[in-house]
Design a protein around this motif. Sequence first.
Motif, mmCIF file in Angstrom:
data_model
loop_
_atom_site.group_PDB
_atom_site.id
_atom_site.type_symbol
_atom_site.label_atom_id
_atom_site.label_comp_id
_atom_site.label_asym_id
_atom_site.label_seq_id
_atom_site.Cartn_x
_atom_site.Cartn_y
_atom_site.Cartn_z
ATOM 1 N N LEU A 74 0.968 -1.197 -0.168
ATOM 2 C CA LEU A 74 -0.052 -0.001 0.157
ATOM 3 C C LEU A 74 0.963 1.028 -0.081
ATOM 4 C CD1 LEU A 74 -3.006 1.015 -0.092
ATOM 5 C CD2 LEU A 74 -2.843 1.072 2.610
ATOM 6 N N LYS A 75 0.692 2.184 -1.029
ATOM 7 C CA LYS A 75 1.402 3.492 -1.211
ATOM 8 C C LYS A 75 0.319 4.520 -1.353
ATOM 9 C CE LYS A 75 5.243 1.043 -3.254
ATOM 10 N NZ LYS A 75 6.193 1.085 -4.629
ATOM 11 N N ASP A 76 0.977 5.505 -1.144
ATOM 12 C CA ASP A 76 0.031 6.973 -1.482
ATOM 13 C C ASP A 76 0.781 7.365 -2.818
ATOM 14 O OD1 ASP A 76 -1.778 7.104 0.920
ATOM 15 O OD2 ASP A 76 -0.167 8.164 1.970
ATOM 16 N N GLU A 77 -0.325 7.649 -3.683
ATOM 17 C CA GLU A 77 0.317 7.988 -5.110
ATOM 18 C C GLU A 77 -0.389 9.491 -5.524
ATOM 19 O OE1 GLU A 77 2.809 6.546 -6.512
ATOM 20 O OE2 GLU A 77 3.104 4.863 -5.801
ATOM 21 N N LEU A 78 0.280 9.905 -6.302
ATOM 22 C CA LEU A 78 -0.537 10.989 -6.965
ATOM 23 C C LEU A 78 -0.274 10.613 -8.653
ATOM 24 C CD1 LEU A 78 -1.185 14.016 -6.858
ATOM 25 C CD2 LEU A 78 1.202 14.618 -7.496
ATOM 26 N N PHE A 79 -1.470 10.562 -9.015
ATOM 27 C CA PHE A 79 -1.866 10.570 -10.431
ATOM 28 C C PHE A 79 -2.435 11.713 -11.213
ATOM 29 C CE2 PHE A 79 -2.784 6.495 -8.124
ATOM 30 C CZ PHE A 79 -2.081 5.729 -8.830
ATOM 31 N N CYS A 80 -1.892 11.825 -12.420
ATOM 32 C CA CYS A 80 -2.661 12.739 -13.476
ATOM 33 C C CYS A 80 -3.427 12.113 -14.242
ATOM 34 C CB CYS A 80 -1.372 13.394 -13.983
ATOM 35 S SG CYS A 80 -1.987 15.053 -14.836
ATOM 36 N N ILE A 81 -4.640 12.665 -14.159
ATOM 37 C CA ILE A 81 -5.758 12.148 -15.276
ATOM 38 C C ILE A 81 -6.081 13.357 -16.297
ATOM 39 C CG2 ILE A 81 -7.958 11.298 -15.440
ATOM 40 C CD1 ILE A 81 -7.968 10.664 -12.711
ATOM 41 N N ARG A 82 -5.922 12.904 -17.458
ATOM 42 C CA ARG A 82 -5.881 13.916 -18.765
ATOM 43 C C ARG A 82 -7.188 13.497 -19.602
ATOM 44 N NH1 ARG A 82 -1.474 15.122 -23.256
ATOM 45 N NH2 ARG A 82 -3.130 16.638 -24.510
ATOM 46 N N PHE A 83 -8.061 14.336 -19.741
ATOM 47 C CA PHE A 83 -9.297 14.280 -20.692
ATOM 48 C C PHE A 83 -9.128 14.770 -21.896
ATOM 49 C CE2 PHE A 83 -10.266 13.759 -15.902
ATOM 50 C CZ PHE A 83 -11.211 12.703 -15.997
ATOM 51 N N ALA A 84 -10.179 14.291 -22.858
ATOM 52 C CA ALA A 84 -10.093 15.128 -24.409
ATOM 53 C C ALA A 84 -10.757 16.395 -24.144
ATOM 54 C CB ALA A 84 -10.921 14.130 -25.010
ATOM 55 N N LEU A 85 -11.796 16.607 -23.463
ATOM 56 C CA LEU A 85 -12.491 17.877 -23.288
ATOM 57 C C LEU A 85 -12.461 18.530 -21.740
ATOM 58 C CD1 LEU A 85 -15.831 16.476 -25.148
ATOM 59 C CD2 LEU A 85 -13.731 17.919 -26.177
ATOM 60 N N VAL A 86 -12.501 19.560 -21.634
ATOM 61 C CA VAL A 86 -12.639 20.449 -20.509
ATOM 62 C C VAL A 86 -13.843 20.002 -19.712
ATOM 63 C CG1 VAL A 86 -12.409 22.621 -19.397
ATOM 64 C CG2 VAL A 86 -11.048 22.543 -21.162
ATOM 65 N N GLU A 87 -14.814 20.014 -20.581
ATOM 66 C CA GLU A 87 -16.171 19.809 -19.708
ATOM 67 C C GLU A 87 -16.072 18.284 -18.961
ATOM 68 O OE1 GLU A 87 -15.889 20.445 -23.017
ATOM 69 O OE2 GLU A 87 -16.559 22.655 -22.767
ATOM 70 N N ASN A 88 -15.348 17.230 -19.643
ATOM 71 C CA ASN A 88 -15.331 15.888 -18.986
ATOM 72 C C ASN A 88 -14.334 16.045 -17.880
ATOM 73 O OD1 ASN A 88 -16.642 15.026 -21.396
ATOM 74 N ND2 ASN A 88 -14.796 14.094 -22.172
ATOM 75 N N CYS A 89 -13.377 16.626 -17.811
ATOM 76 C CA CYS A 89 -12.460 16.946 -16.340
ATOM 77 C C CYS A 89 -13.476 17.348 -15.600
ATOM 78 C CB CYS A 89 -11.299 17.809 -16.777
ATOM 79 S SG CYS A 89 -10.296 17.852 -15.442
ATOM 80 N N LYS A 90 -14.216 18.383 -15.707
ATOM 81 C CA LYS A 90 -14.937 19.157 -14.831
ATOM 82 C C LYS A 90 -16.232 18.408 -14.061
ATOM 83 C CE LYS A 90 -14.280 23.827 -16.240
ATOM 84 N NZ LYS A 90 -15.038 25.113 -16.882
ATOM 85 N N THR A 91 -16.857 17.639 -15.230
ATOM 86 C CA THR A 91 -17.759 16.536 -14.844
ATOM 87 C C THR A 91 -17.210 15.403 -14.047
ATOM 88 O OG1 THR A 91 -18.836 16.935 -16.660
ATOM 89 C CG2 THR A 91 -19.483 14.987 -15.402
ATOM 90 N N PHE A 92 -15.898 15.009 -14.186
ATOM 91 C CA PHE A 92 -15.253 13.895 -13.422
ATOM 92 C C PHE A 92 -14.872 14.458 -12.099
ATOM 93 C CE2 PHE A 92 -11.489 12.185 -11.534
ATOM 94 C CZ PHE A 92 -11.651 11.017 -11.389
ATOM 95 N N MET A 93 -14.513 15.840 -11.640
ATOM 96 C CA MET A 93 -14.267 16.325 -10.717
ATOM 97 C C MET A 93 -15.602 16.633 -9.683
ATOM 98 S SD MET A 93 -10.927 18.905 -11.517
ATOM 99 C CE MET A 93 -10.831 19.451 -9.820
ATOM 100 N N GLU A 94 -16.564 16.925 -10.222
ATOM 101 C CA GLU A 94 -17.814 17.223 -9.698
ATOM 102 C C GLU A 94 -18.372 15.753 -9.206
ATOM 103 O OE1 GLU A 94 -20.315 19.249 -12.554
ATOM 104 O OE2 GLU A 94 -19.066 21.160 -12.452
#
Length: 92
Positions: A25-45
């Motif tokens: 078990l490790k604490d990790e930092l991942f970066c998720i990249r989406f094709a559209l800004v709206e997809n990123c905002k929706t994911f975060m919400e």
Amino acid sequence: MTVQDHAGNDKSCFLHAHDFVDGELKDELFCIRFALVENCKTFMEVFQEVTESQNSKEENKDASVAAESLEKLSVEEKKAEVKYAKVKTNIC
């Protein structure tokens, strides 16, 4: 797990999570990249909504466990044994 904006890139966000892929078990930092800004905002919400609902479920679960424990408690009344000694008195 937590999610946060990626400063300077509206199509990606950072996800802090526990990773168990290597059997450790490790604490990790991942970066998720989406094709559209709206997809990123929706994911975060949606991520925030789910996180908040899970936190409230855990609090409710803790309260339920405490309530169940309280229901199991009982008070038993013990009657004290009173022993009377017969005393002979000589009244003159």
